[in-house]
Design a protein around this motif. Sequence first.
Motif, PDB file in Angstrom:
ATOM      1  N   THR A   1      41.194  37.665  44.511  1.00 12.64           N
ATOM      2  CA  THR A   1      40.829  36.952  43.272  1.00 12.64           C
ATOM      3  C   THR A   1      39.324  36.939  43.008  1.00 12.64           C
ATOM      4  O   THR A   1      38.901  36.771  41.869  1.00 12.64           O
TER       5      THR A   1
ATOM      6  N   LEU B   1      43.765  30.891  30.412  1.00 12.72           N
ATOM      7  CA  LEU B   1      43.888  30.265  31.730  1.00 12.72           C
ATOM      8  C   LEU B   1      42.777  30.750  32.660  1.00 12.72           C
ATOM      9  O   LEU B   1      42.230  29.974  33.444  1.00 12.72           O
ATOM     10  N   GLU B   2      42.436  32.017  32.563  1.00 15.86           N
ATOM     11  CA  GLU B   2      41.397  32.590  33.433  1.00 15.86           C
ATOM     12  C   GLU B   2      40.019  32.020  33.087  1.00 15.86           C
ATOM     13  O   GLU B   2      39.211  31.737  33.959  1.00 15.86           O
TER      14      GLU B   2
ATOM     15  N   THR C   1      40.309  27.436  33.087  1.00 15.58           N
ATOM     16  CA  THR C   1      40.859  26.662  34.211  1.00 15.58           C
ATOM     17  C   THR C   1      40.367  27.251  35.527  1.00 15.58           C
ATOM     18  O   THR C   1      39.775  28.333  35.560  1.00 15.58           O
ATOM     19  N   GLU C   2      40.636  26.535  36.609  1.00 13.34           N
ATOM     20  CA  GLU C   2      40.245  27.036  37.933  1.00 13.34           C
ATOM     21  C   GLU C   2      41.232  28.070  38.453  1.00 13.34           C
ATOM     22  O   GLU C   2      40.926  28.819  39.372  1.00 13.34           O
ATOM     23  N   GLN C   3      42.433  28.092  37.885  1.00 16.03           N
ATOM     24  CA  GLN C   3      43.487  28.988  38.371  1.00 16.03           C
ATOM     25  C   GLN C   3      43.124  30.445  38.099  1.00 16.03           C
ATOM     26  O   GLN C   3      42.688  30.785  37.007  1.00 16.03           O
TER      27      GLN C   3
ATOM     28  N   TYR D   1      44.095  34.244  37.384  1.00 10.79           N
ATOM     29  CA  TYR D   1      45.194  35.083  36.898  1.00 10.79           C
ATOM     30  C   TYR D   1      44.792  36.553  36.952  1.00 10.79           C
ATOM     31  O   TYR D   1      45.152  37.346  36.107  1.00 10.79           O
TER      32      TYR D   1
END
Length: 305
Positions: A239, A290-291, A294-296, A298
């Motif tokens: 990641t 989302l990328e 947020t912290e998540q 993808y």
Amino acid sequence: MTAEPPAAQSDSLTSIAPRDKAEILAQALPYIRKFHGKTIVIKYGGNAMTDPELQADFAEDVVLLKLVGLNPVVVHGGGPQIDAALGKIGKKGEFIQGMRVTDKETMDVVEWVLAGEVQQDIVGLINVAGGKAVGLTGRDGGLIRARKLKLADKDDPGKLHDIGQVGEIEAIDPSVVKALQDDQFIPVISPIGFGTENESYNINADLVASKLAEVLKAEKLMLLTNIKGVLDKEGNLLTDLTARRIDELIADGTISGGMLPKIAGALDAAKSGVNAVHIVDGRVPHAMLLEILTEQAYGTMIRSH
């Protein structure tokens, strides 16, 4: 990861309690603050570009990013659409070392598919979602100056392949893009350059996006693809990578084949001042949003250092 069916997705969204929705929005705030006023170049391709639901998600994401103060610039490909159009005139696409051989007839098809059909579809999607998109090719405002690409043989570098009107970028003049951004427009760019004799060149969209991100001094370059991101040899998603680590992964063969040109452009952008390059799984609904907000993870983020 596969997308939820639309019904399940909307049910799961409507069942979120108001307090939880507020919490989700609040968590995005630091990212909105951090990236406000910054340019984000997005290479749009793969499933995200051909699946109608993912197309709508993408358009909504781009409009939302613009509304919260970021400056998205979209660069699109269109390989499958070009192949389909060539098929209609009885022509089969030919490739050498992954590059499309582009004779005069093929170049005409590439231009009307990319600058006509595909670009206008994307412009329309963004406008329907509430944005103000404007389509450009490399000719508009002298945006992309190009020259004929001399393709060296991978086994015999002394041998050159003539692949027709395929170009490499000579220079990018971003003034037309900046002018549009200042007026709150969202530029949508077809990867077609022009030469000194006004001839057209087909250019790899990943390379155009990477070079444009460098020239615009973009905060981020997002490459929407049909893969999860960069995987290690065991198939696990990596990641967060530095430019140096990418060099090591190329050297040991972890990154190979079709990923090489995509990574090469990303690496150049990271080394040339683009703070972060994201290779994002475009098959995930709203993956781009989302990328960024947020912290998540993808996909894979490549940092400059």
